[in-house]
Write a protein that holds these residues in place. Structure first.
Motif, short mmCIF file in Angstrom:
data_model
loop_
_atom_site.label_atom_id
_atom_site.label_comp_id
_atom_site.label_asym_id
_atom_site.label_seq_id
_atom_site.Cartn_x
_atom_site.Cartn_y
_atom_site.Cartn_z
N VAL A 1 33.01 95.67 -3.04
CA VAL A 1 34.17 96.29 -3.67
C VAL A 1 33.81 97.66 -4.24
O VAL A 1 32.75 97.83 -4.85
CB VAL A 1 34.76 95.39 -4.79
CG1 VAL A 1 35.83 96.13 -5.58
CG2 VAL A 1 35.34 94.13 -4.17
N ARG A 2 34.69 98.65 -4.01
CA ARG A 2 34.46 100.00 -4.52
C ARG A 2 35.77 100.62 -4.97
O ARG A 2 36.84 100.10 -4.66
CB ARG A 2 33.78 100.86 -3.45
CG ARG A 2 34.57 100.99 -2.17
CD ARG A 2 33.66 101.25 -1.01
NE ARG A 2 32.83 100.06 -0.76
CZ ARG A 2 31.64 100.09 -0.18
NH1 ARG A 2 31.12 101.23 0.20
NH2 ARG A 2 30.96 98.98 0.01
N VAL A 3 35.69 101.72 -5.67
CA VAL A 3 36.86 102.44 -6.15
C VAL A 3 37.20 103.53 -5.14
O VAL A 3 36.33 104.30 -4.74
CB VAL A 3 36.61 103.06 -7.54
CG1 VAL A 3 37.80 103.88 -7.99
CG2 VAL A 3 36.29 101.97 -8.56
N CYS A 4 38.47 103.59 -4.74
CA CYS A 4 38.92 104.60 -3.78
C CYS A 4 38.79 105.99 -4.41
O CYS A 4 39.30 106.24 -5.50
CB CYS A 4 40.37 104.34 -3.38
SG CYS A 4 41.05 105.57 -2.26
N SER A 5 38.12 106.90 -3.70
CA SER A 5 37.90 108.25 -4.23
C SER A 5 39.16 109.09 -4.19
O SER A 5 39.23 110.14 -4.83
CB SER A 5 36.78 108.94 -3.45
OG SER A 5 37.10 108.99 -2.06
N THR A 6 40.18 108.63 -3.45
CA THR A 6 41.43 109.37 -3.37
C THR A 6 42.40 108.98 -4.47
O THR A 6 42.89 109.83 -5.22
CB THR A 6 42.11 109.15 -2.00
OG1 THR A 6 41.21 109.55 -0.97
CG2 THR A 6 43.41 109.94 -1.90
N CYS A 7 42.67 107.66 -4.60
CA CYS A 7 43.73 107.23 -5.52
C CYS A 7 43.23 106.41 -6.70
O CYS A 7 43.94 106.24 -7.68
CB CYS A 7 44.79 106.43 -4.76
SG CYS A 7 44.26 104.76 -4.28
N GLY A 8 42.02 105.85 -6.63
CA GLY A 8 41.50 105.05 -7.73
C GLY A 8 41.75 103.56 -7.58
O GLY A 8 41.40 102.78 -8.47
N ASN A 9 42.33 103.13 -6.46
CA ASN A 9 42.54 101.72 -6.19
C ASN A 9 41.19 101.03 -5.97
O ASN A 9 40.19 101.68 -5.70
CB ASN A 9 43.44 101.55 -4.95
CG ASN A 9 43.85 100.12 -4.71
OD1 ASN A 9 43.85 99.29 -5.62
ND2 ASN A 9 44.19 99.81 -3.47
N ILE A 10 41.18 99.70 -6.07
CA ILE A 10 39.97 98.93 -5.82
C ILE A 10 40.12 98.25 -4.47
O ILE A 10 41.12 97.57 -4.21
CB ILE A 10 39.74 97.89 -6.93
CG1 ILE A 10 39.44 98.60 -8.26
CG2 ILE A 10 38.59 96.95 -6.56
CD1 ILE A 10 39.31 97.66 -9.43
N ASP A 11 39.12 98.42 -3.60
CA ASP A 11 39.19 97.86 -2.25
C ASP A 11 37.76 97.71 -1.73
O ASP A 11 36.80 98.06 -2.42
CB ASP A 11 40.02 98.79 -1.35
CG ASP A 11 40.65 98.05 -0.16
OD1 ASP A 11 40.14 96.98 0.21
OD2 ASP A 11 41.63 98.56 0.40
N THR A 12 37.64 97.26 -0.50
CA THR A 12 36.32 97.15 0.11
C THR A 12 36.03 98.35 1.01
O THR A 12 35.00 98.38 1.69
CB THR A 12 36.21 95.85 0.93
OG1 THR A 12 37.29 95.80 1.86
CG2 THR A 12 36.25 94.64 0.02
N SER A 13 36.93 99.32 1.04
CA SER A 13 36.72 100.52 1.83
C SER A 13 37.13 101.75 1.02
O SER A 13 37.92 101.65 0.08
CB SER A 13 37.53 100.46 3.13
OG SER A 13 38.92 100.35 2.84
N ASP A 14 36.58 102.89 1.39
CA ASP A 14 36.91 104.16 0.73
C ASP A 14 37.09 105.22 1.81
O ASP A 14 36.12 105.57 2.49
CB ASP A 14 35.79 104.57 -0.22
CG ASP A 14 36.11 105.83 -1.00
OD1 ASP A 14 37.29 106.25 -0.99
OD2 ASP A 14 35.19 106.41 -1.61
N PRO A 15 38.31 105.72 2.04
CA PRO A 15 39.53 105.47 1.26
C PRO A 15 40.02 104.03 1.41
O PRO A 15 39.68 103.35 2.38
CB PRO A 15 40.53 106.47 1.85
CG PRO A 15 40.04 106.74 3.23
CD PRO A 15 38.55 106.66 3.15
N CYS A 16 40.84 103.61 0.46
CA CYS A 16 41.34 102.24 0.45
C CYS A 16 42.34 102.02 1.58
O CYS A 16 42.76 102.96 2.26
CB CYS A 16 41.98 101.92 -0.91
SG CYS A 16 43.55 102.78 -1.21
#
Length: 202
Positions: A58-73
């Motif tokens: 799990v990581r924080v999306c560098s674009t919007c700040g959402n939490i997901d397993t990919s970046d961007p989310c």
């Protein structure tokens, strides 16, 4: 008189950690720990594996700040999303609440909280500058301020509006359905959908 320990240190540590979770006090944490231990194979082991995966993936999306397993989310990477509209929320839980309502097919921006001078939260502590940069980059027609109807939420909304002034973007906020003092994560999907549909200029 100190309370008597009823379990070993490992179990006591588990209870203390569970008690730190939102909505769980010491008594609820003890019940949860006991339930996990009694359901070790069916629940505890799978939960442990899921938490290990989440910790790694799990990581924080560098674009919007959402939490997901990919970046961007997943939301930011979805080409079917309306990139001309950004819904601004305080926390990821608010984003998830709006997604459950399925009321809008836009992109999001997570501020990471609200302005609160008493708690020492300043504009620099939030992702307001990142939002301004996203709008300044072009392509955004509307910013919807989907913040909680609290004093801090409204203060933050006013500050964000001021920061977006002068940019060619419409700023609106949630309207009917969100009670004063209410928090998005506790509202039902129908109320959230109505609030989005009835948004007004800010």
């Amino acid at each position: 008189m100190s309370s008597r320990k009823v379990a070993g240190p490992e179990i006591e540590t588990l209870i203390q950690l569970l008690a730190k979770l939102p909505g769980l006090g010491p008594r609820s944490a003890r019940r949860a720990a006991l339930h996990l231990i009694q359901k070790k194979d069916q629940l505890f082991a799978p939960l442990t594996r899921a938490m290990e995966v989440a910790l790694e993936e799990v990581r924080v999306c560098s674009t919007c700040g959402n939490i997901d397993t990919s970046d961007p989310c997943t939301i930011c990477a979805d080409p079917r999303r309306d990139g001309t509209t950004i819904v601004v929320v305080e926390d990821v839980s608010d984003l998830w609440a709006l997604e459950r309502a399925q009321a809008i097919n836009a992109r999001y921006h997570v501020l990471g909280g609200t302005l609160s001078p008493l708690d020492g939260v300043t504009p620099e502590d939030l992702k307001i500058a990142d939002l301004v940069e996203r709008v300044r980059a072009g392509g955004v027609v509307e910013v919807i301020l989907a913040v909680n109807a609290t004093v801090e939420g409204q203060t933050t909304a006013h500050y964000v509006t001021d920061q977006l002034a002068g940019l060619d973007v419409k700023v609106s906020r949630l309207a009917h359905g969100v009670p004063v003092g209410g928090e998005l994560d506790y509202l039902d999907e129908g109320t959230l959908a109505q609030a989005l549909r009835a948004r007004t200029p800010f």
